[in-house]
Design a protein around this motif. Structure first.
Motif, PDB file in Angstrom:
ATOM      1  N   SER A 181       0.949  -1.133  -0.127  1.00 38.22           N
ATOM      2  CA  SER A 181      -0.006  -0.022   0.134  1.00 38.22           C
ATOM      3  C   SER A 181       0.967   1.392  -0.028  1.00 38.22           C
ATOM      4  N   ASN A 231      -8.921   5.973   2.340  1.00 33.97           N
ATOM      5  CA  ASN A 231      -9.351   4.658   3.097  1.00 33.97           C
ATOM      6  C   ASN A 231      -9.772   4.827   4.467  1.00 33.97           C
ATOM      7  N   CYS A 265      -4.916   7.027  -1.148  1.00 30.84           N
ATOM      8  CA  CYS A 265      -4.113   5.861  -1.863  1.00 30.84           C
ATOM      9  C   CYS A 265      -2.920   7.054  -2.891  1.00 30.84           C
TER      10      CYS A 265
END
Length: 391
Positions: free
Chosen positions: A250, A270, A277
């Motif tokens: 991630s 998120n 992101c």
């Protein structure tokens, strides 16, 4: 010998009473002195052994235990007395130092302009106002002269910083121009894709399929997982395998991307991790879904000539069957976006360098620098030459 033995008998006699000693001497008056001493010492030893044998064990233990306890208590008392003594010494030392300071303090006149008051202890001024007045007067008196000296003599560091600033600004302009060129490439790619939508499928177009003989002759292995794959589905397998492994890591930040033009990052929020992101929007395997390809859609990839230059012709094979140009549009957009990221990073570095140089230039000619530093030119008729910066 007689004196020695007598001495020993007298030492040993401390364990007997006076009546027992007198009875022993009267009973053995006929013997010699040496025999009396030897017999007397033997009797004393027997009495000592008997008293030791009849002593109870509890009393022995109590005696030994009390001795150890007494020693420990004595050590504790000594250590406590020592620590108290050290604390008392420290207290007396600090009090003596304070008394010495008070004794050494001699009042003097305040340094403030026109002030006739006595100074405070440990200071040159009677109050903070007098100190500020003196500092203001010094600035008014010395600063104009220092500014004239600064302007009269050239500063080498100042000239170098000016030249470096010019170079940094040129690089910033070049980076901005490259960003504009990348935006034009992005628009040209959209036109090519739009052109491919208006073209029909050609059955004679090469789709990149290979014969079975070529497949058996040459072996291919995936660069990500290492498994053996066929030449026909090599690009498809590698693309899916890369997306699979890429989704295991991630890339997030708590800040959303704010740049000029279209953002090239995914910026999907998120809620669990409370991050955005930071993958490329085109290549993000988690939040970017590939559009479904229809059976009538054309590949549309520009065809290269022998010199690897793009031509106006495009691939008219079916997009589903074309293995030669698989995901060419996504990879081309990702290449443009990655170059945009590099240019923005370069601009950010250049802006930071410009800020550092400007801070250094402002501090160099500031009030504090001019008041604390001074350059004396011993040959004013020969002006100083600024050396050229080393490249």
């Amino acid at each position: 010998m007689l004196t020695k033995s007598a001495g020993n008998s007298l030492e040993d006699s401390s364990t007997l009473t006076d009546s027992e000693i007198n009875e022993y001497l009267s009973a053995n008056s006929s013997l010699d002195m040496e025999q009396i001493v030897s017999n007397f010492s033997a009797k004393v030893k027997e009495k000592r052994q008997g008293s030791a044998d009849y002593m109870p064990s509890s009393s022995k233990k109590n005696k030994s235990g009390t001795g150890k306890k007494d020693k420990k208590q004595r050590k504790k008392i000594a250590s406590n007395n020592g620590s108290k003594g050290v604390n008392k010494r420290r207290h007396t030392d600090t009090s003596m130092d304070r008394s010495h300071e008070k004794e050494d303090y001699i009042p003097q006149q305040c340094y403030g302009p026109g002030c006739i008051q006595a100074n405070r202890q440990g200071s040159k001024y009677c109050s903070d106002e007098c100190g500020m007045k003196l500092a203001q007067r010094r600035i008014v008196e010395f600063l104009p002269q220092r500014i004239q000296q600064w302007n009269a003599s050239p500063c080498v560091a100042e000239e170098r910083n000016k030249k470096s600033l010019e170079g940094i600004r040129k690089q910033q302009i070049e980076a901005r121009q490259k960003l504009l060129e990348l935006d034009l490439k992005h628009k040209a790619l959209d036109k090519i894709v739009e052109k491919g939508k208006n073209v029909t499928i050609s059955q004679d177009q090469d789709t990149g399929d290979t014969d079975e003989a070529d497949v058996t002759e040459f072996g291919y292995y995936c660069v990500t997982c290492g498994s053996e794959i066929t030449a026909k589905g090599a690009l498809r397998h590698m693309e899916k395998c890369f997306a699979k492994y890429e989704s295991q890591t991630s890339f997030g930040s708590i800040f959303k991307t704010r740049i000029e033009g279209n953002s090239m990052f995914c910026d999907f929020y998120n809620l669990q991790h409370k991050t955005y992101c930071k993958r490329l929007k085109v290549l993000c395997p988690d939040h970017a879904k590939e559009p479904k390809v229809g059976g009538h859609e054309v590949c549309g990839c520009p065809i290269l000539n022998d010199d690897f230059e793009e031509t106006t012709e495009i691939c008219r094979a079916a997009k589903r069957k074309c293995n030669k140009h698989y995901c060419w549009e996504k990879l081309r957009r990702a290449e443009i976006d990655m170059e945009r990221v590099r240019q923005w990073q370069k601009i950010e570095e250049l802006v930071e360098q410009e800020r550092i140089i400007k801070v250094a230039m402002s501090n160099r000619a500031g009030v504090v620098g001019l008041m604390l530093h001074q350059t004396i030119d011993h040959e004013p008729h020969r002006p100083m030459k600024v050396p050229e910066p080393v490249t």
